[in-house]
Design an enzyme around this catalytic site. Structure first.
Site: not given
Ligand code: PGA
Length: 241
Positions: A9, A11, A114, A163, A169, A201, A222-223
């Protein structure tokens, strides 16, 4: 054989030039092609101890769907494409919206619900249910995000991503054991749900703990998905014994 979904993702990140750099990271691209392609074609893994079929889904912003689609075709990458949102309306006079049929030009998946959209844009369960209906009507597969086992899941949703907002994050993921309990409760409650992913995370060190769990069928990242080296390492470490 267990099916594992690994969803990137991105974002609201990356310009066209930055997305280009992601696809020019040679070592990762080579890894994606060799390892995952073979796994796909032969339905077996290179590592005999890993009995998982892996589906890798990249969800860029709308502005990058065309270029990412081009990279996937040009480099023959084993990725599916998805969007991060879909309009709660069909085609027509809905300024700024992208509808399900338009997304279907690019890919088969769409992230819906989300928590960043629920929180920042006030998306309600009712709106999200409309989005799911329209996505399903165009044969798009929703990846429906829930914050916990109490978040309602609309009918027809096959893939849920659990999630917890405190894990997104923050570098503070849920435990695999708790995520497993939530995943099992969701599957027991909603019989249309076949796959539950964990997100929040996720990195190359903790991914294995999650995908090993009986009721967890992959991860939403995400990240760490913004760096192709880290993303490749997550795929590499997501084997299921
Ligand atoms: P993250 O985000 O891996 O940066 O924690 C996950 C998400 O929001 O899909």
């Amino acid at each position: 054989m267990k099916k594992i979904f690994i969803v990137a993702n991105w974002k609201s990140n990356f310009t066209i030039a930055e997305a280009g750099k992601w696809f020019e990271e040679e070592a990762s691209i080579e890894f994606f092609i060799t390892h995952i392609m073979m796994l796909r074609q032969d339905n077996v893994t290179l590592d005999e101890s890993d009995p998982a079929i892996k589906e890798i889904i990249v969800c860029p912003p709308f502005t990058l769907l065309t270029i990412v689609q081009n990279y996937i075709l040009e480099k023959d990458l084993p990725f599916e494409l998805g969007a991060q949102n879909v309009s709660p309306f069909g085609a027509g006079a809905y300024t700024g919206e992208i509808n399900a049929k338009q997304i279907k030009d690019f890919g088969n998946y769409v992230i819906i619900g989300h928590s960043e959209r629920r929180i920042n844009l006030g998306e309600s369960d009712e709106i999200l249910e409309k989005k799911v209906k329209l996505a399903l009507a165009e044969d798009l597969t929703p990846i429906y995000c829930v914050q916990d086992e109490k978040t309602p899941v609309p009918n027809g949703v096959k893939i849920v991503a659990y999630e917890p907002p405190t894990a997104i994050g923050t570098g503070n993921p849920d435990t695999p054991e708790n995520a497993e309990n939530v995943a099992k409760t969701i599957k027991d409650t909603y019989h249309d749900v076949e796959f539950v992913l964990y997100g929040g995370s996720v990195n190359s060190e903790n991914v294995q703990g999650f995908v090993q769990m009986e009721n967890i069928n992959g991860v939403l990242i995400g990240g760490a998905s913004l760096d192709p080296v880290k993303f490749a390492a997550i795929i590499k470490n997501s084997s299921v014994q």
